[in-house]
Write an enzyme that holds these catalytic residues in place. Sequence first.
Site, mmCIF file in Angstrom:
data_model
loop_
_atom_site.group_PDB
_atom_site.id
_atom_site.type_symbol
_atom_site.label_atom_id
_atom_site.label_comp_id
_atom_site.label_asym_id
_atom_site.label_seq_id
_atom_site.Cartn_x
_atom_site.Cartn_y
_atom_site.Cartn_z
ATOM 1 N N ASP A 81 0.825 -1.204 0.000
ATOM 2 C CA ASP A 81 0.000 0.000 0.000
ATOM 3 C C ASP A 81 0.864 1.262 0.000
ATOM 4 O OD1 ASP A 81 0.812 -0.817 2.576
ATOM 5 O OD2 ASP A 81 -0.679 0.465 3.532
ATOM 6 N N GLU A 139 -0.641 -1.820 5.281
ATOM 7 C CA GLU A 139 0.236 -1.720 6.445
ATOM 8 C C GLU A 139 0.138 -0.358 7.099
ATOM 9 O OE1 GLU A 139 3.409 -0.655 8.931
ATOM 10 O OE2 GLU A 139 3.269 0.189 6.917
ATOM 11 N N GLU A 140 -0.151 0.669 6.296
ATOM 12 C CA GLU A 140 -0.056 2.045 6.767
ATOM 13 C C GLU A 140 -1.250 2.519 7.593
ATOM 14 O OE1 GLU A 140 2.545 3.676 6.615
ATOM 15 O OE2 GLU A 140 3.717 3.056 4.884
ATOM 16 N N HIS A 366 8.148 8.397 4.362
ATOM 17 C CA HIS A 366 6.942 9.199 4.563
ATOM 18 C C HIS A 366 7.135 10.672 4.201
ATOM 19 C CE1 HIS A 366 4.346 6.315 7.163
ATOM 20 N NE2 HIS A 366 5.257 5.622 6.490
#
Length: 397
Positions: A81, A139-140, A366
């Site tokens: 993702d 996962e995020e 990020h």
Amino acid sequence: MRQELMKMLEQRKDEMIEIRRHLHENPELSFKEENTANYIADFYQGKDVEIERNVGNGYGIIVTIKGGKPGKTIGLRADFDALPITEEADVPFKSKNEGVMHACGHDAHTAYMLVLADCLIQLKDQINGTIKIIHQHAEEQPPGGAKSIVESGALDDLDRIFGIHILPLAPAGTVGYHSGYSFNGRSYFKLKINGTGGHGSSPHKANDSIVAGAYFVNAVQTVISRRLDPMKAGVVTIGSFDGKGSFNVIKDSIELEGDIRYSDDDAKEVIDKEFHRVVKGIEELFGVTCELTYTADYPPLYNDPEVTAFVAEALNHSMDQDITEVKEFPKLSPSEDFAYYLKKTKGCYFFIGCTPKGVKEPFFNHHPKFDIDEDAILVSAKAVGNVVCSYFEQENA
């Protein structure tokens, strides 16, 4: 088998990069990765494997590679993702999906795993055991995909599990590891404080929720400074304080949201208990009522020391030209839902350096300008491939 596998991976380095760039251009957010999941599933079509789709609470995929002889079963995980970030990296394969970006490296994770898996499929007759490739969604974004995949029972037969994350903490060629607690756990909270509204000229006829909220902001920090063992780590962050209103009106209610981090399970228990105690104290002290939403998102990630030592030894003895350094990395403060797999099965989650060449201060995961040295993709495949080979050699010695 090891030499054959490494040679195959080297010959397919360009393919890994091509896959990574395709995924980078076409990122999808957590729980919305339909096209990415289709791309992954299509890659395995016609190959001699079992494919399970929509595993867990989203688009998770598990590909089972059965070796030539029975033996232990291991899991290898890669997430796929992306993040709600507008890309600012100056690359020719920028995201085509406005406001969405592979800013954490999951595109590289998936790229290396697809090619590694394909090579292992071709060599499966030489494997004395079973390998489950876990292509994980979401996962995020909590609750994440890992927890639901574990709860599905699809991995109940695993003996060990391994995974990697690329990080710009070292140049490509460096592989890092950390034994024991390696990532912090994380919880989320939302607190609504209900008082009694009124006019600014008559505070005695109201009950000011902002005053109670301001006290809470200060009081909750004492959980870390005065309740937590100073040898452990914890953070309470108030990310939002919604108390906007008119300048001369006493607010009847406010909402706060925040993020809680903790180094291990013991720290989590202390913070959980004391946080709730502070909320109850606010109610008693100010005569307000509180509505608390408190959710444990991801647990602390614990790398089994014995398995981690095995991984470090396997990589140190790989004698691979692309793995130039194997060293211990520091514990990391972010959270990672691979922790759910490690609560179920002993394993190790280790790290691959990806700092772009010539860059002294790289943008971290990020960040909208996050970028990688794509040599790290081959290093990832080789590192995990070496661990796989060493594991089955050890089990069948």
